[in-house]
Write a protein that holds these residues in place. Structure first.
Motif, PDB file in Angstrom:
ATOM      1  N   HIS A  22     -33.986   2.751  41.240  1.00  0.00           N
ATOM      2  CA  HIS A  22     -34.521   3.330  42.455  1.00  0.00           C
ATOM      3  C   HIS A  22     -35.677   4.303  42.268  1.00  0.00           C
ATOM      4  N   GLY A  23     -35.979   4.664  41.035  1.00  0.00           N
ATOM      5  CA  GLY A  23     -37.056   5.613  40.805  1.00  0.00           C
ATOM      6  C   GLY A  23     -38.308   4.947  40.273  1.00  0.00           C
ATOM      7  N   GLU A  24     -39.221   5.769  39.769  1.00  0.00           N
ATOM      8  CA  GLU A  24     -40.445   5.246  39.185  1.00  0.00           C
ATOM      9  C   GLU A  24     -40.295   5.183  37.659  1.00  0.00           C
ATOM     10  N   LYS A  25     -41.230   5.706  36.911  1.00  0.00           N
ATOM     11  CA  LYS A  25     -41.181   5.544  35.460  1.00  0.00           C
ATOM     12  C   LYS A  25     -41.328   6.879  34.740  1.00  0.00           C
ATOM     13  N   LYS A  26     -40.650   7.905  35.278  1.00  0.00           N
ATOM     14  CA  LYS A  26     -40.746   9.233  34.675  1.00  0.00           C
ATOM     15  C   LYS A  26     -39.357   9.830  34.483  1.00  0.00           C
ATOM     16  N   ILE A  27     -38.510   9.092  33.788  1.00  0.00           N
ATOM     17  CA  ILE A  27     -37.135   9.521  33.557  1.00  0.00           C
ATOM     18  C   ILE A  27     -37.097  10.649  32.532  1.00  0.00           C
ATOM     19  N   LYS A  28     -36.265  11.648  32.816  1.00  0.00           N
ATOM     20  CA  LYS A  28     -36.079  12.745  31.876  1.00  0.00           C
ATOM     21  C   LYS A  28     -34.588  13.045  31.767  1.00  0.00           C
ATOM     22  N   ILE A  29     -34.116  13.176  30.516  1.00  0.00           N
ATOM     23  CA  ILE A  29     -32.703  13.438  30.262  1.00  0.00           C
ATOM     24  C   ILE A  29     -32.582  14.707  29.421  1.00  0.00           C
ATOM     25  N   VAL A  30     -31.798  15.658  29.929  1.00  0.00           N
ATOM     26  CA  VAL A  30     -31.655  16.958  29.265  1.00  0.00           C
ATOM     27  C   VAL A  30     -30.184  17.215  28.973  1.00  0.00           C
ATOM     28  N   LEU A  31     -29.907  17.701  27.769  1.00  0.00           N
ATOM     29  CA  LEU A  31     -28.561  18.159  27.395  1.00  0.00           C
ATOM     30  C   LEU A  31     -28.715  19.477  26.664  1.00  0.00           C
ATOM     31  N   LYS A  32     -28.049  20.519  27.182  1.00  0.00           N
ATOM     32  CA  LYS A  32     -28.127  21.820  26.528  1.00  0.00           C
ATOM     33  C   LYS A  32     -26.885  22.643  26.838  1.00  0.00           C
ATOM     34  N   SER A  33     -26.756  23.745  26.106  1.00  0.00           N
ATOM     35  CA  SER A  33     -25.639  24.660  26.296  1.00  0.00           C
ATOM     36  C   SER A  33     -26.072  25.832  27.167  1.00  0.00           C
ATOM     37  N   GLU A  34     -25.222  26.190  28.129  1.00  0.00           N
ATOM     38  CA  GLU A  34     -25.490  27.334  29.006  1.00  0.00           C
ATOM     39  C   GLU A  34     -24.246  28.210  29.065  1.00  0.00           C
ATOM     40  N   GLU A  35     -24.208  29.270  28.252  1.00  0.00           N
ATOM     41  CA  GLU A  35     -23.069  30.180  28.185  1.00  0.00           C
ATOM     42  C   GLU A  35     -21.779  29.395  27.962  1.00  0.00           C
ATOM     43  N   ASP A  36     -20.893  29.346  28.985  1.00  0.00           N
ATOM     44  CA  ASP A  36     -19.608  28.666  28.808  1.00  0.00           C
ATOM     45  C   ASP A  36     -19.635  27.207  29.257  1.00  0.00           C
ATOM     46  N   ASP A  37     -20.794  26.737  29.709  1.00  0.00           N
ATOM     47  CA  ASP A  37     -20.893  25.384  30.247  1.00  0.00           C
ATOM     48  C   ASP A  37     -21.846  24.505  29.438  1.00  0.00           C
ATOM     49  N   ILE A  38     -21.633  23.208  29.581  1.00  0.00           N
ATOM     50  CA  ILE A  38     -22.562  22.210  29.055  1.00  0.00           C
ATOM     51  C   ILE A  38     -23.344  21.653  30.235  1.00  0.00           C
TER      52      ILE A  38
ATOM     53  N   ILE B 224     -24.968  17.728  35.852  1.00  0.00           N
ATOM     54  CA  ILE B 224     -23.527  17.764  35.577  1.00  0.00           C
ATOM     55  C   ILE B 224     -23.227  19.001  34.741  1.00  0.00           C
ATOM     56  N   TYR B 225     -22.153  19.696  35.107  1.00  0.00           N
ATOM     57  CA  TYR B 225     -21.665  20.828  34.325  1.00  0.00           C
ATOM     58  C   TYR B 225     -20.249  20.528  33.837  1.00  0.00           C
ATOM     59  N   PHE B 226     -20.016  20.771  32.551  1.00  0.00           N
ATOM     60  CA  PHE B 226     -18.682  20.653  31.987  1.00  0.00           C
ATOM     61  C   PHE B 226     -18.305  21.958  31.288  1.00  0.00           C
ATOM     62  N   PRO B 227     -17.041  22.393  31.377  1.00  0.00           N
ATOM     63  CA  PRO B 227     -16.620  23.538  30.583  1.00  0.00           C
ATOM     64  C   PRO B 227     -16.727  23.209  29.091  1.00  0.00           C
ATOM     65  N   LYS B 228     -17.269  24.112  28.349  1.00  0.00           N
ATOM     66  CA  LYS B 228     -17.491  23.888  26.923  1.00  0.00           C
ATOM     67  C   LYS B 228     -16.205  24.170  26.133  1.00  0.00           C
ATOM     68  N   MET B 229     -15.908  23.294  25.171  1.00  0.00           N
ATOM     69  CA  MET B 229     -14.788  23.512  24.259  1.00  0.00           C
ATOM     70  C   MET B 229     -15.332  24.194  22.997  1.00  0.00           C
TER      71      MET B 229
END
Length: 302
Positions: free
Chosen positions: A211-227, A293-298
């Motif tokens: 459904h989008g164009e051609k500028k996909i961006k995927i980010v994964l990082k840690s934020e304090e207690d969350d992923i 998406i936010y997940f609690p970090k283990m």
């Protein structure tokens, strides 16, 4: 002696009155229960007296009635969801089925080997599309059953995310897409289910690819207690997307309607995220549509 007899008489009379009221109240409660059994009513059990545990009995009966009404409402809601699911899906399936019938007729009438191979390829694609739709229906139905459980375990998100998104390499290459990645090397773990998390990413990536164009961006990082996971893409007509409804079943904005989509993908993703104790959101920034998406970090995983 006369005074004693009078006192005893008054006690007996009072006892008889209390017993009469008690019996009358019990009969009245039975009458109300019979009425509620025969009629679909929101009425609750009422009482005139509280002594002799009548008050406690009435409260317990009303609690039971409230619970039954809640269960009935939930059951009716699920029945409605399932009915709408089959109705909408049957509409979505009708198009590829009609298309299949047409291509089978062309295949029978065609003498050119090259044309036959082309029709067979199209038929295989349509069959794969139908298989995907039925799989989404099966998964959606399972997830709507609260008794269905997914097993949770420590999951290394970095590895699963990389394996999942890079499985789309050929699709991106064929579409001329060069996605941008910002995936941290820090090992990040969640208490989740590897297959469920993979399905979440697949459904989101499939959505932005279709459904989008051609500028996909995927980010994964840690934020304090969350992923923190963010998948975004540019869209041509952002004004046609209602971000408050993208996770609703069968939601398809005009610009994102696909003949190969049931509209269940993001709804399934949201339910999997919820069952893994995470949170999922959607948003628009100018012409960029994104899902976060936010997940609690283990911690302390070895």
């Amino acid at each position: 002696m006369i005074i004693l007899v009078c006192v005893l008489s008054l006690i007996i009379i009072a006892f008889i009155v209390v017993l009469w009221k008690y019996q009358r109240q019990v009969k009245d409660i039975c009458r109300q229960l019979e009425f509620l059994k025969a009629h679909d009513s929101n009425m609750m059990i009422s009482r005139e007296i509280d002594f002799g545990s009548i008050g406690h009995l009435t409260e317990l009966l009303n609690d039971l009635l409230t619970e039954r009404k809640r269960e009935k409402k939930n059951y009716q809601k699920k029945e409605k969801i399932i009915s709408e699911t089959y109705t909408n899906l049957s509409h979505d399936i009708r198009t590829p089925l009609t298309s299949l019938d047409g291509y089978f007729q062309l295949l029978e009438q065609c003498d050119s080997l090259q044309e036959q191979e082309r029709y067979m390829k199209i038929i295989q694609e349509r069959v794969g599309s139908l298989k995907g739709m039925l799989e989404e229906l099966f998964t959606f139905t399972k997830l709507k059953n609260e008794s269905y459980e997914i097993l949770l375990e420590p999951c290394l998100i970095n590895r699963i995310l990389k394996d999942t998104v890079f499985s789309y390499y050929e699709d991106w290459e064929n579409m001329g897409i060069q996605p941008e990645f910002e995936i941290t090397e820090e090992p990040l773990y969640i208490e989740g289910n590897p297959q469920a998390f993979k399905r979440v990413i697949q459904n989101i990536v499939k959505n932005v690819l279709e459904h989008g164009e051609k500028k996909i961006k995927i980010v994964l990082k840690s934020e304090e207690d969350d992923i923190y996971i963010r998948i975004s893409n540019h869209v041509k007509n952002p004004e046609e997307i209602d971000v408050s409804k993208v996770f609703e079943r069968f939601y398809k904005a005009d610009t994102v309607r696909s003949k190969n989509s049931t509209g269940l993908g993001l709804s399934i993703a949201k339910e999997f995220v919820r069952r893994m104790n995470g949170n999922i959101e959607a948003g628009l920034e100018e012409n960029e549509f994104y899902i976060v998406i936010y997940f609690p970090k283990m911690e302390n995983i070895r």
